[in-house]
Write an enzyme that holds these catalytic residues in place. Sequence first.
Site, short mmCIF file in Angstrom:
data_model
loop_
_atom_site.label_atom_id
_atom_site.label_comp_id
_atom_site.label_asym_id
_atom_site.label_seq_id
_atom_site.Cartn_x
_atom_site.Cartn_y
_atom_site.Cartn_z
N THR A 168 60.53 38.03 86.15
CA THR A 168 59.71 37.16 87.00
C THR A 168 58.82 37.92 87.98
O THR A 168 57.64 37.60 88.13
CB THR A 168 60.66 36.23 87.81
OG1 THR A 168 61.50 35.55 86.89
CG2 THR A 168 59.88 35.22 88.63
N ARG A 213 53.80 40.41 82.32
CA ARG A 213 53.84 40.41 83.79
C ARG A 213 53.73 41.82 84.35
O ARG A 213 53.11 42.05 85.39
CB ARG A 213 55.12 39.72 84.27
CG ARG A 213 55.05 38.20 84.09
CD ARG A 213 56.40 37.55 84.13
NE ARG A 213 56.35 36.11 84.33
CZ ARG A 213 57.42 35.33 84.40
NH1 ARG A 213 58.62 35.85 84.25
NH2 ARG A 213 57.29 34.04 84.59
N ASN A 249 52.13 35.42 88.40
CA ASN A 249 52.73 36.31 87.40
C ASN A 249 52.40 35.90 85.96
O ASN A 249 53.21 36.07 85.05
CB ASN A 249 54.24 36.38 87.63
CG ASN A 249 54.90 35.03 87.49
OD1 ASN A 249 54.23 34.02 87.27
ND2 ASN A 249 56.22 34.99 87.58
N HIS A 279 54.48 31.27 82.02
CA HIS A 279 55.77 30.59 82.13
C HIS A 279 56.39 30.54 80.74
O HIS A 279 55.68 30.42 79.75
CB HIS A 279 55.58 29.16 82.64
CG HIS A 279 56.81 28.32 82.48
ND1 HIS A 279 57.83 28.31 83.40
CD2 HIS A 279 57.20 27.49 81.46
CE1 HIS A 279 58.80 27.51 82.96
NE2 HIS A 279 58.43 27.01 81.79
P1 ADP Z 1 60.47 32.36 85.65
O1 ADP Z 1 59.03 31.91 85.66
O2 ADP Z 1 60.59 33.81 85.25
O3 ADP Z 1 61.37 31.45 84.84
P2 ADP Z 1 61.61 31.15 88.05
O4 ADP Z 1 61.89 29.95 87.21
O5 ADP Z 1 62.73 31.73 88.84
O6 ADP Z 1 60.99 32.34 87.17
O7 ADP Z 1 60.44 30.81 89.09
C1 ADP Z 1 59.34 30.01 88.72
C2 ADP Z 1 58.07 30.66 89.27
O8 ADP Z 1 58.11 30.68 90.71
C3 ADP Z 1 57.88 32.13 88.90
O9 ADP Z 1 57.33 32.32 87.60
C4 ADP Z 1 56.94 32.60 89.98
O10 ADP Z 1 55.61 32.13 89.76
C5 ADP Z 1 57.51 31.85 91.20
N1 ADP Z 1 58.53 32.69 91.86
C6 ADP Z 1 59.84 32.84 91.49
N2 ADP Z 1 60.50 33.69 92.29
C7 ADP Z 1 59.60 34.08 93.23
C8 ADP Z 1 59.67 34.96 94.37
N3 ADP Z 1 60.81 35.60 94.69
N4 ADP Z 1 58.55 35.15 95.11
C9 ADP Z 1 57.41 34.51 94.79
N5 ADP Z 1 57.26 33.65 93.75
C10 ADP Z 1 58.35 33.45 92.96
MG MG Z 2 62.01 29.49 85.20
#
Ligand code: ADP
Ligand code: MG
Length: 157
Positions: free
Chosen positions: A96, A110, A120, A123
Amino acid sequence: MKNILKLTLAIIKPDVVKVPFTLQQIHSKILTAGFYIVQSRTVNLSCQQVENFYTEHTGRFFHKRLVTFMKSGPIHAHILAHPEAIQLWREIMGPTKSFVTQYEAPDTIRGSFGLTDTRNCTHGSDSETSAMREIKFFFPQFNYEEWLEKQESILRK
Ligand code: ADP
Ligand code: MG
């Protein structure tokens, strides 16, 4: 069946959609990895739609910036098919947090193109249950059972 195609929901986030070069690179990565693109849509999400999509993150410290970012411009939603769709797409995306990922997994999407931990690039669904919910969210007309019965074997061959 061993090689049956599974589905995942991929989003190309606003930071990528506005940069044609990066968009092209990510599109190539999707195809090179062997995914089939089953359906695609370009969408402008409202604040409420982002909140509904990311309901699990309500109350987290990054929630507000996530909502602001995700509604800042058009996104591309794709249904991707591959025998290991969920796991493979998350592997190609990388972890992430872009700031760490650029050192720990520099060849991932990413790691290569992420701007911040929020901005990033992409999704990917994190489980089969999430994938079904997220596909329904963006493609309410998509009928999974019908796709499995009529399209899956054609694509696989
Ligand atoms: P992923 O997209 O890898 O599944 P999550 O579901 O935990 O990650 O989070 C959703 C989205 O929220 C992330 O892709 C990112 O855009 C944002 N995000 C998550 N954690 C953080 C963080 N610690 N700081 C800033 N933005 C975050
Ligand atoms: Mg997620």
